[in-house]
Design a protein around this motif. Structure first.
Motif, PDB file in Angstrom:
ATOM      1  N   ASN A   1       0.800  -1.233   0.000  1.00 35.35           N
ATOM      2  CA  ASN A   1       0.000   0.000   0.000  1.00 35.35           C
ATOM      3  C   ASN A   1       0.831   1.280   0.000  1.00 35.35           C
ATOM      4  O   ASN A   1       0.286   2.352   0.252  1.00 35.35           O
ATOM      5  CB  ASN A   1      -0.973   0.054   1.193  1.00 35.35           C
ATOM      6  CG  ASN A   1      -2.053  -1.003   1.088  1.00 35.35           C
ATOM      7  OD1 ASN A   1      -2.212  -1.622   0.039  1.00 35.35           O
ATOM      8  ND2 ASN A   1      -2.764  -1.235   2.166  1.00 35.35           N
TER       9      ASN A   1
ATOM     10  N   THR B   1       2.929   4.091  -2.161  1.00 35.91           N
ATOM     11  CA  THR B   1       2.911   4.544  -3.545  1.00 35.91           C
ATOM     12  C   THR B   1       4.291   4.340  -4.174  1.00 35.91           C
ATOM     13  O   THR B   1       5.297   4.228  -3.455  1.00 35.91           O
ATOM     14  CB  THR B   1       2.548   6.035  -3.625  1.00 35.91           C
ATOM     15  OG1 THR B   1       3.595   6.799  -2.988  1.00 35.91           O
ATOM     16  CG2 THR B   1       1.212   6.305  -2.943  1.00 35.91           C
TER      17      THR B   1
ATOM     18  N   GLU C   1       6.010   6.567  -5.540  1.00 37.77           N
ATOM     19  CA  GLU C   1       6.816   7.709  -5.122  1.00 37.77           C
ATOM     20  C   GLU C   1       7.415   7.477  -3.729  1.00 37.77           C
ATOM     21  O   GLU C   1       8.570   7.823  -3.478  1.00 37.77           O
ATOM     22  CB  GLU C   1       5.966   8.985  -5.116  1.00 37.77           C
ATOM     23  CG  GLU C   1       5.583   9.493  -6.486  1.00 37.77           C
ATOM     24  CD  GLU C   1       4.404   8.735  -7.104  1.00 37.77           C
ATOM     25  OE1 GLU C   1       4.108   8.990  -8.270  1.00 37.77           O
ATOM     26  OE2 GLU C   1       3.802   7.892  -6.403  1.00 37.77           O
TER      27      GLU C   1
ATOM     28  N   THR D   1       1.987  10.856  -1.334  1.00 39.84           N
ATOM     29  CA  THR D   1       0.711  10.150  -1.340  1.00 39.84           C
ATOM     30  C   THR D   1      -0.133  10.466  -2.567  1.00 39.84           C
ATOM     31  O   THR D   1      -1.292  10.115  -2.649  1.00 39.84           O
ATOM     32  CB  THR D   1      -0.099  10.502  -0.075  1.00 39.84           C
ATOM     33  OG1 THR D   1      -0.199  11.930   0.044  1.00 39.84           O
ATOM     34  CG2 THR D   1       0.567   9.946   1.168  1.00 39.84           C
ATOM     35  N   ARG D   2       0.474  11.169  -3.533  1.00 38.62           N
ATOM     36  CA  ARG D   2      -0.177  11.476  -4.805  1.00 38.62           C
ATOM     37  C   ARG D   2      -1.411  12.357  -4.633  1.00 38.62           C
ATOM     38  O   ARG D   2      -2.377  12.247  -5.398  1.00 38.62           O
ATOM     39  CB  ARG D   2      -0.577  10.183  -5.539  1.00 38.62           C
ATOM     40  CG  ARG D   2       0.604   9.393  -6.061  1.00 38.62           C
ATOM     41  CD  ARG D   2       0.155   8.178  -6.853  1.00 38.62           C
ATOM     42  NE  ARG D   2       1.236   7.652  -7.671  1.00 38.62           N
ATOM     43  CZ  ARG D   2       1.111   6.605  -8.473  1.00 38.62           C
ATOM     44  NH1 ARG D   2      -0.039   5.981  -8.575  1.00 38.62           N
ATOM     45  NH2 ARG D   2       2.128   6.184  -9.191  1.00 38.62           N
TER      46      ARG D   2
END
Length: 388
Positions: free
Chosen positions: A120, A122, A124, A219-220
């Protein structure tokens, strides 16, 4: 539907080894005061409000199943920051595992590696954590190598020369940190080095604007790309925080506006007449030849702008194809853009290929208002050639 818990709840810890003390329970009436190190805490992705409520509900119903991980002999928390906060506040018993860590760099590497083993996160976040490990492992290797060299002379980076043999053939050290991490995480060593640049850029932004922006990016919750992040960090370092803040606000506002347009919500156009932008050709084949060129906005429409480049005009460029460029000297920028455009018009009348090539380079400058001395001399020479 099965509820998907946050990785902190799902984490499975390695069983105690030689460097790990047996876990022990802490009752609700004998909670020790653990130390929360900000650097270590900020390596861990924060919970959303929904995730935190879910974690709190799970802890109240099932108790704290997974132990907190502590740096042996220091009381510093390495894993379980959210559980510790909730358990302390609600007096919920928890277990502790203490592990032996040599220093802060090793602690950062442990936390980063532990987080990378969770799901879970990302892409990034994974990139950021890999970069953290690389930076700290590389630092440790370099320090160790320096200590093994007489007077620290003739030192070479382990990544520059992974096959170097130090100490005159004794105890040869052959280390390539990037390659080692690449094999561990099944990526290329170039990816690891790029991760390090991304990590340093994010840390630069976090220092300038606070940890919240780093977590937003990881977290985008924004649509900023890695290229955007690297560029912003460079602005912070070279031009200062104030200019970078304006650029960041503009980028975040643009991302929000593009999303609203896609959702067909009425929004104001954020651009203004006279603004300097860079053309981004993505999704617009007509702009392909001018991708990366600067442009001046000459008219602002509802969902587009009319722009002028060094060579031609475009009456309706969409907002997502315009990237604001912040210049330190707006009057000079406007003047130079006009000079380049008028000179280009003259050159293309007879089309002198060499002169046209020069104008194409000038048409792709990052900031026409900051010409180098050579660029200024070339521009002045051509103006003289064409009697401008």
């Amino acid at each position: 539907m099965e509820t998907q818990l946050h990785p902190e709840v799902l984490a499975t810890l390695v069983q105690p080894a030689s460097n790990v003390r047996d876990e022990f329970s802490v009752s609700s009436s004998s909670h020790p005061i653990l130390q929360v190190d900000p650097e270590f805490q900020n390596l861990i992705p924060p919970l959303s409000s929904e995730e935190k409520l879910q974690l709190e509900a799970n802890l109240q119903e099932f108790g704290c199943i997974d132990p907190l991980v502590i740096w042996l002999g220091t009381g510093i928390l390495l894993d379980g920051h959210n559980r510790y906060e909730i358990c302390t506040r609600l007096q919920i018993p928890y277990k502790i595992v203490e592990i032996e860590i040599t220093d802060r760099a090793a602690a950062v590497c442990w936390i980063a590696n532990h987080q990378l083993g969770r799901r879970n996160i990302t892409p990034e976040t994974a990139s950021y954590l890999r970069g953290k490990r690389y930076i700290h492992l590389r630092g440790n290797r370099e320090d160790n190598l320096k200590q093994n060299l007489p007077n620290g002379k003739n030192f070479l980076s382990v990544d520059d020369d992974p096959e170097q043999d130090l100490s005159n053939g004794k105890n040869p050290i052959k280390v390539d940190v990037a390659k080692s991490l690449a094999q561990q995480y099944k990526v290329s060593d170039r990816t690891i080095r790029n991760d390090a640049q991304f990590t340093e850029a994010l840390d630069t932004l976090a220092t300038a604007f606070g940890e919240e922006i780093k977590h937003l990016l990881l977290t985008r919750n924004t649509r900023l790309t890695k290229k955007d992040i690297l560029s912003l960090a460079k602005v912070v370092q070279e031009e200062g925080k104030q200019l970078a803040q304006k650029l960041l606000d503009k980028k975040l506002n643009k991302c929000d506006i593009v999303q609203q347009i896609k959702s067909k919500q009425p929004v104001p156009n954020p651009h203004f007449v006279g603004e300097l932008c860079q053309i981004i050709a993505k999704g617009d084949p007509e702009l392909k030849k001018f991708s990366g060129c600067w442009c001046i906005i000459v008219e602002v429409n509802t969902y587009s702008c009319a722009v002028q480049t060094y060579r031609m005009d475009f009456p309706a460029v969409k907002l997502e194809n315009l990237e604001p460029v912040y210049t330190l000297n707006e009057p000079t920028t406007a003047k130079n853009c006009d000079r380049i455009r008028r000179l280009t018009d003259e050159i293309y009348k007879d089309f002198e290929p060499t002169h046209a090539a020069v104008m194409e380079v000038l048409g792709r400058l990052a900031d026409p208002g900051s010409l180098t001395s050579k660029q200024e001399r070339i521009l002045a020479f051509l103006e003289n050639e064409y009697n401008l």
